[in-house]
Design an enzyme around this catalytic site. Structure first.
Site, PDB file in Angstrom:
ATOM      1  N   HIS A  32       0.825  -1.196   0.000  1.00  0.00           N
ATOM      2  CA  HIS A  32       0.000   0.000   0.000  1.00  0.00           C
ATOM      3  C   HIS A  32       0.868   1.258   0.000  1.00  0.00           C
ATOM      4  CE1 HIS A  32      -2.823  -3.030   1.586  1.00  0.00           C
ATOM      5  NE2 HIS A  32      -3.754  -2.297   1.023  1.00  0.00           N
ATOM      6  N   ASP A  69      -4.605  -6.293  -7.923  1.00  0.00           N
ATOM      7  CA  ASP A  69      -4.830  -5.580  -6.681  1.00  0.00           C
ATOM      8  C   ASP A  69      -5.075  -4.111  -7.042  1.00  0.00           C
ATOM      9  OD1 ASP A  69      -5.079  -5.070  -3.963  1.00  0.00           O
ATOM     10  OD2 ASP A  69      -3.180  -5.997  -3.417  1.00  0.00           O
TER      11      ASP A  69
END
Length: 363
Positions: free
Chosen positions: A184, A255
């Site tokens: 992230h 993702d």
């Protein structure tokens, strides 16, 4: 006759909403591009009844097929649906249980709650192995550090979810367990030999594929043994391993392309083109920024029109998605009033609370 190009391109996107309803802007985007689905986050959730209504209005954003209504509902830290939904302990608890029977009951209960509020796809289970104690993002999201345990439990969860009508997604290929960086925030590296990757990191995915998992999610990690320049999500070499070596015939979903592992080096629209070209069949863009989603779809259209992205690759992706949607979205949806009655008997019910309490014993 095939649908117009813009409508076909739109089906590649599993987009996101800024709030608790489908906005005017998202409806306008869906009129121009048939959307593949939406993914729900905590910002989209107020109550079970509101989620059901949101799911009902989101399904129609698709064209030939209903749009996916998807969620990351793993348990523990990653659970978008909180009380009065059943609050599930992390999946690591299942790895400490004496048998896989608890994993099956967990997944059956989870699927019932998801279906009761109109959710058709769960981005679970995590198939990454918890082999690195310094990993900041996987940890207790993993079923186990042991290959056989993670493979068996992942298979049990996938089988139970899908038998109850919820598409499962194994994640994050080729394995995010042995990293020390959160994707992230930045781009992790998985620096293992091809033999180690095949024997360890790939093993739970191989078991999931044998069990008929509907989707597999890519990891934003660099695997130098196979590609030392591009993260797996954007790497044809890595994604060919999933297709050719592991024999996966379902949907490969990226993702979130808004994550910094990608976005620091590739603007989201450019990353989307690269991901589809590499072998992704569906794209997650999760910030809730509808304008960015529109720019992403426009970039895909331009890439096809210019020849940079072969139309055959897009059609292959859409054919895979159509086959999976036929498995899980082919039946007519239950009437809204029937769904409204159903969730009240299912969400957070005593039976499910007892399963969660049994899992918590192994925390």
């Amino acid at each position: 006759m095939p649908a117009p190009l813009r409508h076909r391109i739109g089906q590649l996107l599993i987009g996101s909403l800024p709030g608790r309803e489908v906005t005017v802007e998202m409806r306008a985007l869906a009129r121009e591009f048939d959307l593949g689905g939406v993914v729900l986050f905590a910002r989209n959730v107020e109550s079970p009844e509101q989620v059901l209504e949101l799911a009902f209005t989101s399904e129609v954003l698709g064209g030939e097929w209903p749009a996916w209504v998807s969620v990351d509902q793993e348990g523990g830290r990653v659970a978008r649906l909180r009380a009065p939904f059943t609050v599930w302990p992390p999946m690591a608890t299942l790895g400490r249980a004496p048998s896989g029977e608890l994993a099956t009951r967990f997944a059956q209960a989870l699927a019932r709650e998801l279906r009761a509020v109109g959710i058709s796809l769960d981005f679970a289970p995590v198939l990454d192995l918890n082999t690195n104690p310094a990993n900041p993002v996987i940890g207790d999201r993993s079923l186990s550090a042991d290959v056989d345990t993670a493979s068996a439990l992942g298979t049990a969860i996938i089988t139970a979810l899908q038998a109850a009508g919820v598409a499962a997604c194994g994640k994050h290929f080729p394995g995010h367990g042995d990293t020390t960086v959160d994707s992230h925030l930045d781009l992790p590296v998985v620096d293992h030999s091809p033999d180690r990757l095949r024997a360890v990191e790939f093993a739970p995915f191989r078991a999931a594929i044998a069990a008929g998992v509907a989707l597999v999610m890519t990891a934003h990690v660099v695997v130098p043994a196979h590609d030392d320049t591009r993260p797996a999500t954007l790497s044809p070499r890595v994604l060919r391993l999933l297709r050719d070596d592991l024999g996966f015939r379902g949907v490969v979903v990226s993702d979130d392309l808004d994550m910094q592992a990608i976005a620091k080096s590739w603007p989201v629209p450019d990353a989307a083109v690269a991901a589809v070209g590499a072998g992704c069949d569906a794209l997650l863009v999760c910030s809730g920024n509808v304008e960015m989603q529109a720019l992403t779809l426009e970039a895909l259209v331009k890439a096809v029109e210019s020849g940079a992205l072969p139309l055959a690759r897009v059609d292959d992706a859409l054919a895979r998605s159509a086959r999976v949607k036929a498995r899980f979205l082919g039946a007519a949806a239950a009437p809204m009033r029937q769904r409204l009655r159903a969730w009240r008997d299912v969400v957070g019910c005593e039976e499910h609370q007892l399963v969660a309490a049994e899992m918590a014993v192994f925390a």
